[in-house]
Design a protein around this motif. Structure first.
Motif, mmCIF file in Angstrom:
data_model
loop_
_atom_site.group_PDB
_atom_site.id
_atom_site.type_symbol
_atom_site.label_atom_id
_atom_site.label_comp_id
_atom_site.label_asym_id
_atom_site.label_seq_id
_atom_site.Cartn_x
_atom_site.Cartn_y
_atom_site.Cartn_z
ATOM 1 N N ILE C 42 100.049 16.621 8.641
ATOM 2 C CA ILE C 42 100.673 16.322 9.919
ATOM 3 C C ILE C 42 101.813 15.362 9.658
ATOM 4 C CG2 ILE C 42 98.612 16.677 11.275
ATOM 5 C CD1 ILE C 42 98.368 13.621 11.308
ATOM 6 N N LEU C 44 104.125 12.209 10.472
ATOM 7 C CA LEU C 44 103.853 10.951 11.157
ATOM 8 C C LEU C 44 105.035 10.472 11.964
ATOM 9 C CD1 LEU C 44 101.625 9.123 8.625
ATOM 10 C CD2 LEU C 44 101.116 9.673 10.977
ATOM 11 N N GLN C 45 105.982 11.355 12.160
ATOM 12 C CA GLN C 45 107.088 10.976 13.034
ATOM 13 C C GLN C 45 106.535 10.711 14.429
ATOM 14 O OE1 GLN C 45 110.194 10.340 12.068
ATOM 15 N NE2 GLN C 45 109.170 10.590 10.101
ATOM 16 N N PRO C 46 107.117 9.775 15.151
ATOM 17 C CA PRO C 46 106.602 9.539 16.497
ATOM 18 C C PRO C 46 106.752 10.800 17.324
ATOM 19 C CG PRO C 46 108.715 8.477 16.187
ATOM 20 C CD PRO C 46 108.264 8.951 14.844
ATOM 21 N N PRO C 47 105.735 11.103 18.115
ATOM 22 C CA PRO C 47 105.840 12.299 18.944
ATOM 23 C C PRO C 47 106.992 12.169 19.928
ATOM 24 C CG PRO C 47 103.905 11.007 19.499
ATOM 25 C CD PRO C 47 104.504 10.378 18.297
ATOM 26 N N ARG C 48 107.532 13.333 20.307
ATOM 27 C CA ARG C 48 108.634 13.288 21.265
ATOM 28 C C ARG C 48 108.146 12.691 22.581
ATOM 29 N NH1 ARG C 48 109.458 19.256 20.114
ATOM 30 N NH2 ARG C 48 107.452 18.754 19.218
ATOM 31 N N GLY C 49 109.027 12.127 23.309
ATOM 32 C CA GLY C 49 108.622 11.484 24.555
ATOM 33 C C GLY C 49 108.537 9.988 24.390
ATOM 34 N N HIS C 50 108.637 9.553 23.135
ATOM 35 C CA HIS C 50 108.600 8.120 22.887
ATOM 36 C C HIS C 50 109.973 7.609 22.488
ATOM 37 C CE1 HIS C 50 104.430 7.045 23.232
ATOM 38 N NE2 HIS C 50 104.138 8.224 22.735
ATOM 39 N N LEU C 53 111.279 4.209 22.782
ATOM 40 C CA LEU C 53 110.730 3.111 21.990
ATOM 41 C C LEU C 53 111.574 2.833 20.763
ATOM 42 C CD1 LEU C 53 106.968 3.974 22.055
ATOM 43 C CD2 LEU C 53 108.178 2.279 23.379
ATOM 44 N N GLU C 54 112.398 3.810 20.384
ATOM 45 C CA GLU C 54 113.185 3.664 19.173
ATOM 46 C C GLU C 54 114.281 2.636 19.374
ATOM 47 O OE1 GLU C 54 112.432 6.576 16.340
ATOM 48 O OE2 GLU C 54 111.028 5.238 17.313
#
Lengths: 222, 245, 56
Positions: C42, C44-50, C53-54
């Motif tokens: 999997i 480990l990039q942050p899921p989209r929708g966040h 937060l970047e």
């Protein structure tokens, strides 16, 4: 910040004075708890008098849960929360104001319960300064934790059950410290309650500080 | 980043194998090889090889959860990764707290003759258990992922701050009103030889087990998060299709 | 031996094993519901929708 706190506190207390939920429901509830303790521990004064301090504070803790729930029920009705959030008031001020209002209600409740304990359990009230100052410190601590957890759980649909689960374990040190301070005072050993008073003070300062810092992010969009 | 390396399937599998071997060795040494030390009730000394490691993992897990909550709240390091990490570590911590209580209770039954004593450590641990059950409950309150994460981080900090207060309160409570309490750690001075090695192995293998469990719980949280996002995207796509038609 | 100690070991081991099994099965079930992201592991990039937060 302090100005905002005074505003919010006066608003909450005014609502309380008009609706009288605290007087008509929370205070009788606390009285019922005291009566039930009396029934559970039997009619003998020998059993009730030593336990008076502990029973008093358990009754206070249970009523504090109701007071906190009431304080946030006021905000969730008619989406008043959004109004509060958009009012431009300092979040720390809102925290301190709501906390002060709850603490004031708790103090009134404690005064009533003190009379109840003296009347029903035959506790001889001694060491007045320790009694009053421990009530003050404990109420501030309970109110601070209550407001933090109140806003945390007010977003949940299950807040009625979530708040007691969160609030009561955290308030355990208050129960312990206040009970021991009262025990010492009632037994005429008011001098030896210093360590418990400092525990209550540390608890109050700690959670007032945490709430003042953390309330802004919590209020934003819970 | 360490997390990414542990998270690769191969490394996790190696870690799991090591943890499993370590656990088997600990149980074998603990139950069958080490001597039955004098001064203990029959066989109770064998609980010493699992009870302190369980309590140690509990503290590591809560420490990790608190650290991750702090990292999440700190604006520069705010990332969903730390929220998942805090949740994963706290959940594993609650499991280990429950096991610490069970093993401590059995220890108490065989040594003191009672299932429960109001010992400061025991009482603090019990309150810790309830506190973090509350934390897990608040994590489950639905909402926008970012809001839930922030809410959980604050709740985690508030819960952790209570731990030292509770511990000191309970210690004073006991020390002021009763004789010296029975200390669970008193047994340690008798530990030597093969017992010391077994205890060391216990610490290592329980820690490895913790890391393995936490890594898996973390991956589950990441997957669930992605699942939620993709469900949302699918729903949005459907609405778009409807609107266009 | 009293049997208490063995019971303690049994409780600890059974709990840990069943927790581990439940984690692995839940992970499998979730992975099956998701379309494969292209790679085996999997990401480990942050899921989209966040994205909010970047940091820039």
């Amino acid at each position: 910040m302090l100005h905002d706190a005074v505003l919010v506190c006066r608003k909450d207390l005014r609502i309380e004075l008009r609706a009288k939920i605290g007087l008509n429901q929370v205070a009788p509830f606390a009285g019922a708890v005291l009566l039930l303790f009396g029934l559970a521990l039997g009619p003998s004064r020998q059993a009730l008098e030593p336990a008076a301090a502990g029973l008093f504070w358990v009754a206070v803790l249970l009523s504090a849960v109701l007071a906190v729930q009431r304080s946030f029920a006021v905000e969730s009705a008619h989406a008043a929360r959004d109004g509060l959030r958009l009012s431009g008031l300092d979040p720390a001020g809102i925290f301190l104001g709501k906390g002060a209002a709850i603490a004031a209600q708790l103090l009134v409740l404690e005064a009533l319960l003190t009379a109840g304990v003296a009347l029903l359990f035959g506790a001889r009230l001694a060491g007045g300064i320790v009694l009053v100052s421990s009530c003050l410190a404990a109420s501030i601590g309970l109110a601070a934790v209550g407001v933090i957890y109140g806003v945390l759980s007010s977003a949940a649909r299950v807040k009625e059950t979530l708040l007691p689960l969160l609030f009561l374990p955290v308030a355990a040190p208050v129960l312990l410290g206040a009970t021991k301070a009262w025990d010492d005072a009632l037994a005429g050993r008011a001098g030896s309650s210093g360590v418990w008073m400092s525990l209550l003070a540390v608890f109050a300062v700690l959670y007032v500080a945490v709430g003042t810092v953390a309330f802004g992010p919590l209020l934003e969009d819970t | 980043m360490m997390l990414r390396r542990i998270n690769s399937d191969g490394a996790l599998r190696v870690l799991g194998t090591l943890a499993l071997l370590g656990m088997i060795a600990t149980v074998w040494l603990g139950l069958f090889v080490t001597p039955n030390a004098v001064g203990y009730a029959d066989g109770t000394v064998r609980l010493l090889y699992i009870h302190p490691p369980l309590a140690w993992v509990m503290f590591v897990a809560y420490g990790m959860a608190t650290l991750s909550s702090l990292l999440y709240l700190w604006p520069r390091t705010r990332h969903p990764r730390f929220d998942h990490l805090a949740g994963a570590s706290a959940e594993v911590g609650v499991v280990f707290t429950g096991l610490t209580l069970v093993s401590g209770s059995i220890w108490g039954r065989t040594t003191w003759g009672v299932w429960w004593a109001w010992d400061p450590l025991l009482t603090t641990t019990a309150l810790l258990f309830v506190l973090y059950l509350g934390y897990l409950a608040i994590r489950n309150v639905p909402g926008d992922p970012e809001t839930v994460a922030r809410r959980s981080a604050v709740a985690g900090l508030v819960a952790f701050l209570d731990v030292p207060v509770v511990f000191f309160a309970v210690s004073w409570w006991r020390s002021l009103h009763q004789g010296p309490t029975v200390n669970l750690a008193t047994g340690k001075s008798y530990v030597h030889g093969s017992m010391a090695w077994t205890l060391m192995l216990g610490f290592v293998s329980f820690t490895l087990t913790y890391i393995w469990l936490m890594a898996h719980r973390y991956r589950l949280a990441v997957l669930r998060d992605r699942e939620g996002d993709e469900g949302l995207e699918a729903a949005l796509a459907e609405r778009w299709a409807e609107a266009v038609r | 031996m009293s049997g208490y100690t063995e019971a303690g070991y049994a409780i600890v081991l059974c709990t840990l094993v069943s927790y581990a099994v439940s984690l692995v099965t839940r992970e499998r079930a979730t992975r099956r519901r998701l379309p494969p992201p292209g790679s085996t592991g999997i990401d480990l990039q942050p899921p989209r929708g966040h994205s909010n937060l970047e940091r820039p």
